[in-house]
Design a protein around this motif. Structure first.
Motif, PDB file in Angstrom:
ATOM      1  N   LEU A 144       0.843  -1.195   0.000  1.00  0.00           N
ATOM      2  CA  LEU A 144       0.000   0.000   0.000  1.00  0.00           C
ATOM      3  C   LEU A 144       0.880   1.247   0.000  1.00  0.00           C
ATOM      4  CD1 LEU A 144      -2.672  -1.033   2.674  1.00  0.00           C
ATOM      5  CD2 LEU A 144      -2.851  -1.196   0.184  1.00  0.00           C
ATOM      6  N   SER A 145       0.699   2.091  -0.998  1.00  0.00           N
ATOM      7  CA  SER A 145       1.428   3.359  -1.043  1.00  0.00           C
ATOM      8  C   SER A 145       0.602   4.479  -0.420  1.00  0.00           C
ATOM      9  CB  SER A 145       1.777   3.717  -2.489  1.00  0.00           C
ATOM     10  OG  SER A 145       0.597   3.799  -3.276  1.00  0.00           O
ATOM     11  N   TYR A 146      -0.674   4.212  -0.197  1.00  0.00           N
ATOM     12  CA  TYR A 146      -1.580   5.186   0.418  1.00  0.00           C
ATOM     13  C   TYR A 146      -2.483   4.438   1.388  1.00  0.00           C
ATOM     14  CZ  TYR A 146      -5.825   7.957   1.019  1.00  0.00           C
ATOM     15  OH  TYR A 146      -6.889   8.611   1.567  1.00  0.00           O
ATOM     16  N   THR A 147      -2.695   4.978   2.573  1.00  0.00           N
ATOM     17  CA  THR A 147      -3.637   4.406   3.540  1.00  0.00           C
ATOM     18  C   THR A 147      -4.438   5.525   4.191  1.00  0.00           C
ATOM     19  OG1 THR A 147      -2.052   4.483   5.378  1.00  0.00           O
ATOM     20  CG2 THR A 147      -2.109   2.450   4.058  1.00  0.00           C
ATOM     21  N   ASN A 148      -5.583   5.176   4.713  1.00  0.00           N
ATOM     22  CA  ASN A 148      -6.420   6.142   5.420  1.00  0.00           C
ATOM     23  C   ASN A 148      -7.135   5.441   6.578  1.00  0.00           C
ATOM     24  OD1 ASN A 148      -7.456   8.766   5.808  1.00  0.00           O
ATOM     25  ND2 ASN A 148      -9.358   8.234   4.751  1.00  0.00           N
ATOM     26  N   TRP A 149      -6.355   4.756   7.408  1.00  0.00           N
ATOM     27  CA  TRP A 149      -6.912   3.991   8.514  1.00  0.00           C
ATOM     28  C   TRP A 149      -7.570   4.900   9.551  1.00  0.00           C
ATOM     29  CZ3 TRP A 149      -7.345  -0.988   7.745  1.00  0.00           C
ATOM     30  CH2 TRP A 149      -6.405  -1.662   6.955  1.00  0.00           C
ATOM     31  N   TYR A 150      -8.679   4.436  10.098  1.00  0.00           N
ATOM     32  CA  TYR A 150      -9.290   5.078  11.265  1.00  0.00           C
ATOM     33  C   TYR A 150      -8.294   4.954  12.421  1.00  0.00           C
ATOM     34  CZ  TYR A 150     -12.948   6.301  14.628  1.00  0.00           C
ATOM     35  OH  TYR A 150     -13.691   6.924  15.596  1.00  0.00           O
ATOM     36  N   PRO A 151      -8.277   5.917  13.365  1.00  0.00           N
ATOM     37  CA  PRO A 151      -7.314   5.818  14.471  1.00  0.00           C
ATOM     38  C   PRO A 151      -7.342   4.453  15.164  1.00  0.00           C
ATOM     39  CG  PRO A 151      -8.391   7.945  14.511  1.00  0.00           C
ATOM     40  CD  PRO A 151      -9.067   7.157  13.429  1.00  0.00           C
TER      41      PRO A 151
END
Length: 203
Positions: free
Chosen positions: A161-168
């Motif tokens: 993954l080069s981009y992630t947007n995980w919830y805290p």
């Protein structure tokens, strides 16, 4: 003369959405846009779909027919955009039929349509998927799955993954939640793969 890759994408999206649109009133979805089916109404016997306001392909030259087809597909793209059935970012087209499925069925449905399950690689692509998640007020699977290392995730083709947007504090499944869903705020959560979530494909 061949169709451009972009027009191939639009044609694939059209076939993905065809059963959805051909119902005339698409199961209550997109009603606020006063949607009318681009693919026309069924004829009196209910067997054949009529495409309105499109002259037949004409001309003896193969190139002329392709030019006319490209024109029709471009018009179809405009209709789909107008009715908020597709979004675009990063050269990808994202589409949903408004239906839900588990992860494996989502992968299969997108593959059958000539695309793949949506997997954002940038904030813009994440926002393009988020549009549908917000519109339907439900979560959607992403084309991301746990690798052989518990708690580590990758694209379905094995790429990192080069981009992630995980919830805290996510992912938090400790190896027991192998799939990834998008919340209605655009953040991600690891999730078991058997829930029925919104189908979003990319082309």
């Amino acid at each position: 003369m061949m169709l451009s890759p972009q027009l191939h994408k639009i044609l694939a999206v059209a076939f993905f959405l065809l059963p959805f649109c051909a119902q005339g009133k698409p199961a209550g979805f997109f009603s606020k846009f006063s949607f009318k089916p681009f693919f026309g109404d069924r004829s009196n016997n209910g067997d054949e779909l009529q495409i309105p306001d499109l002259p037949p392909l004409a001309g003896n030259e193969h190139g002329d027919a392709i030019q006319q087809l490209e024109h029709r597909i471009s018009r179809l793209e405009g209709v789909l955009r107008l009715n908020k059935m597709i979004t675009e970012s990063g050269g990808k087209i994202f589409a949903t039929n408004g239906k839900k499925a588990n992860f494996d069925d989502t992968v299969e449905k997108c593959k059958e349509a000539g695309g793949s399950i949506a997997a954002p690689r940038s904030p813009g692509e994440n926002d393009a998927i988020l549009y549908f998640v917000k519109y339907f007020n439900t979560y959607a699977y992403l084309g991301i799955k746990q690798s052989l290392i518990p708690g580590r995730f990758q694209l379905l083709n094995g790429a990192q993954l080069s981009y992630t947007n995980w919830y805290p504090n996510e992912p938090s499944g400790k190896g027991e939640e192998e799939c990834v869903e998008m919340y209605t705020d655009g953040t991600w959560n690891d999730k078991k793969c058997n829930k029925n979530l919104l189908i979003v494909c990319q082309f």
